[in-house]
Design an enzyme around this catalytic site. Sequence first.
Site, short mmCIF file in Angstrom:
data_model
loop_
_atom_site.label_atom_id
_atom_site.label_comp_id
_atom_site.label_asym_id
_atom_site.label_seq_id
_atom_site.Cartn_x
_atom_site.Cartn_y
_atom_site.Cartn_z
N LYS A 174 -14.02 0.27 7.89
CA LYS A 174 -12.94 -0.30 9.21
C LYS A 174 -13.29 -0.80 10.48
O LYS A 174 -12.56 -1.80 10.88
CB LYS A 174 -12.89 1.08 9.62
CG LYS A 174 -12.05 1.71 8.92
CD LYS A 174 -10.57 1.05 8.24
CE LYS A 174 -9.88 2.27 7.38
NZ LYS A 174 -8.76 1.62 6.90
N SER B 36 2.75 8.46 2.16
CA SER B 36 1.34 7.09 2.42
C SER B 36 2.38 6.86 3.58
O SER B 36 3.40 6.76 4.27
CB SER B 36 1.70 5.97 1.37
OG SER B 36 1.76 6.05 0.75
N ASP C 190 -3.35 -7.17 -6.89
CA ASP C 190 -4.31 -6.52 -6.67
C ASP C 190 -5.42 -7.65 -6.12
O ASP C 190 -5.38 -8.75 -5.62
CB ASP C 190 -5.31 -6.31 -8.13
CG ASP C 190 -6.72 -6.25 -8.33
OD1 ASP C 190 -7.43 -6.20 -7.09
OD2 ASP C 190 -7.07 -5.29 -8.76
N SER D 234 -4.50 8.72 -0.23
CA SER D 234 -6.53 8.60 0.68
C SER D 234 -7.24 9.94 1.13
O SER D 234 -8.79 9.71 0.69
CB SER D 234 -6.19 7.88 2.11
OG SER D 234 -7.44 7.25 1.99
N ILE E 205 -4.24 -0.50 3.49
CA ILE E 205 -4.88 -0.93 1.56
C ILE E 205 -6.14 -0.28 1.73
O ILE E 205 -7.54 -1.58 3.38
CB ILE E 205 -5.01 -2.24 0.92
CG1 ILE E 205 -3.09 -2.14 0.44
CG2 ILE E 205 -5.21 -2.32 -0.24
CD1 ILE E 205 -3.08 -3.51 -0.04
N TYR F 279 -17.44 10.03 6.18
CA TYR F 279 -16.19 8.94 6.19
C TYR F 279 -17.09 7.71 5.85
O TYR F 279 -17.01 6.50 5.00
CB TYR F 279 -16.12 7.97 7.71
CG TYR F 279 -15.18 7.67 7.49
CD1 TYR F 279 -13.30 7.31 6.98
CD2 TYR F 279 -14.30 5.66 8.08
CE1 TYR F 279 -12.44 6.83 6.61
CE2 TYR F 279 -12.80 5.25 7.83
CZ TYR F 279 -12.49 5.77 7.45
OH TYR F 279 -10.95 4.64 6.84
N ALA G 227 -13.06 2.72 -1.23
CA ALA G 227 -14.55 2.97 -1.76
C ALA G 227 -14.47 4.58 -2.51
O ALA G 227 -13.42 5.11 -3.38
CB ALA G 227 -14.43 3.76 -0.35
N ARG H 133 -2.52 14.40 5.31
CA ARG H 133 -2.61 14.27 4.06
C ARG H 133 -2.25 13.70 3.58
O ARG H 133 -1.14 13.43 2.92
CB ARG H 133 -2.15 16.06 4.26
CG ARG H 133 -2.90 16.35 2.54
CD ARG H 133 -2.03 17.69 2.32
NE ARG H 133 -3.06 18.48 3.09
CZ ARG H 133 -3.60 18.66 3.07
NH1 ARG H 133 -4.74 18.70 2.64
NH2 ARG H 133 -4.59 20.13 4.19
N GLY I 200 0.86 -1.46 0.06
CA GLY I 200 -0.06 0.28 -0.24
C GLY I 200 0.74 1.47 0.17
O GLY I 200 0.33 2.53 0.28
C1 N5H Z 1 -14.07 11.48 7.42
C2 N5H Z 1 -12.80 11.78 6.95
C3 N5H Z 1 -13.19 11.84 5.07
C4 N5H Z 1 -13.61 11.66 4.59
C5 N5H Z 1 -13.34 10.34 3.96
C6 N5H Z 1 -12.39 9.93 3.81
C7 N5H Z 1 -12.18 8.18 3.23
C8 N5H Z 1 -10.88 7.38 2.88
C9 N5H Z 1 -11.01 6.33 2.67
C10 N5H Z 1 -10.79 5.76 1.13
C11 N5H Z 1 -9.73 4.81 1.44
C12 N5H Z 1 -10.25 7.11 0.15
C13 N5H Z 1 -10.51 6.24 -1.23
O1 N5H Z 1 -11.11 5.09 -1.47
C14 N5H Z 1 -10.38 7.15 -2.18
C15 N5H Z 1 -10.47 6.82 -3.79
O2 N5H Z 1 -12.17 7.00 -4.23
C16 N5H Z 1 -10.37 7.68 -4.66
N1 N5H Z 1 -8.53 7.65 -5.06
C17 N5H Z 1 -8.25 6.84 -5.59
O3 N5H Z 1 -8.56 6.57 -6.65
C18 N5H Z 1 -6.73 7.13 -5.47
C19 N5H Z 1 -6.42 6.83 -7.08
C20 N5H Z 1 -5.98 6.07 -5.13
C21 N5H Z 1 -4.87 5.67 -5.63
O4 N5H Z 1 -6.42 5.83 -3.64
C22 N5H Z 1 -6.95 4.32 -3.18
N2 N5H Z 1 -7.08 4.67 -1.76
O5 N5H Z 1 -6.73 3.02 -3.83
C23 N5H Z 1 -11.29 10.44 6.79
C24 N5H Z 1 -10.18 11.59 7.22
C25 N5H Z 1 -10.58 12.77 8.18
C26 N5H Z 1 -8.86 10.29 7.90
C27 N5H Z 1 -9.00 9.26 6.18
C28 N5H Z 1 -8.25 9.88 5.16
C29 N5H Z 1 -8.92 8.35 6.61
C30 N5H Z 1 -8.56 6.66 5.08
O6 N5H Z 1 -9.29 5.62 5.80
O7 N5H Z 1 -7.71 7.24 4.79
#
Ligand code: N5H
Length: 257
Positions: free
Chosen positions: A166, A22, A68, A199, A96, A159, A99, A196, A16
């Site tokens: 989670k 990261s 994957d 994600s 990893i 979230y 959503a 930051r 991840g």
């Molecule tokens: C309350 C919060 C803020 C709102 C929610 C954020 C949740 C984030 C977690 C997920 C895993 C992020 C995610 O899947 C983003 C994707 O929809 C779009 N991004 C992508 O596709 C990129 C390119 C790829 C590489 O990303 C992934 N994940 O594969 C929570 C925050 C205060 C804390 C936080 C940010 C928590 C967390 O779980 O990461």
Amino acid sequence: MNIYPSLEGKTYVVMGVINQRSIAWGIARALDAAGASLAFTYVGERFKAPLEKLGQELSRPASYYTCDVTSDEEINQVFQTIHADHGKISGIAHSIAFADKEALRGEFSDVTREQFAQALDISAFSLTAVVKAAKDFFTEDASVITLTYLGGEKMVPNYNVMGVAKAALDASVRYLAAEYGKQGVRVNAISAGPIRTVSAKGVGDFNSILESIEERAPLHRNVTTEQIGHSGLFLLSQMSSGVTGEILHVDSGFHIL
Ligand code: N5H
């Protein structure tokens, strides 16, 4: 004073890392500083070159494997290959989650069946699939960690389905800890405060989330990937040999409020 336990000659799998921000990279750096050999997994070919470049910052050459986690076949294959290349595995850092971004705003119950299934599959089930695939390749004192978030314990605005994922991940840690404890393997989670990372990208009010931690958390500051790395090193090393099934909050104490 050198506070690092020695992990020389030991192999850890880090899943991840996407860039230098990261959380998994913070963990990789701490493991590297302790002398570990690292095997990284990445999700698609476009992530390989940047990861290999990042890996050049480490003290010793790392190896890189595509995986994957939506594919059981890829998960099984990658652990067989890592075992063939490195021998026994002393631990895994699973960092990893995914959503659909449409599900990470608005009302929770607007989540679709597909969004729900995908978030739970990638963010929760993958831990179980990974531990099972590595079962025969673990050292007898191996340690596994995953990354979780407070939103799985309490309602955190936006979230949404990730909170449900989670919660499932946290429960998986406890069931896996009970099952794999029989072979000496420990399974724990770090509940990190907001950082930051990729994600957090696209989270509209992320600045105000960080500010509210500074204002309200017992330590009145945000956490860094370096701090998560140090706690990860603790859980992945024998420094924590008596700890399993635990959710360790590395969040400046915010969760006690
Ligand atoms: C309350 C919060 C803020 C709102 C929610 C954020 C949740 C984030 C977690 C997920 C895993 C992020 C995610 O899947 C983003 C994707 O929809 C779009 N991004 C992508 O596709 C990129 C390119 C790829 C590489 O990303 C992934 N994940 O594969 C929570 C925050 C205060 C804390 C936080 C940010 C928590 C967390 O779980 O990461």
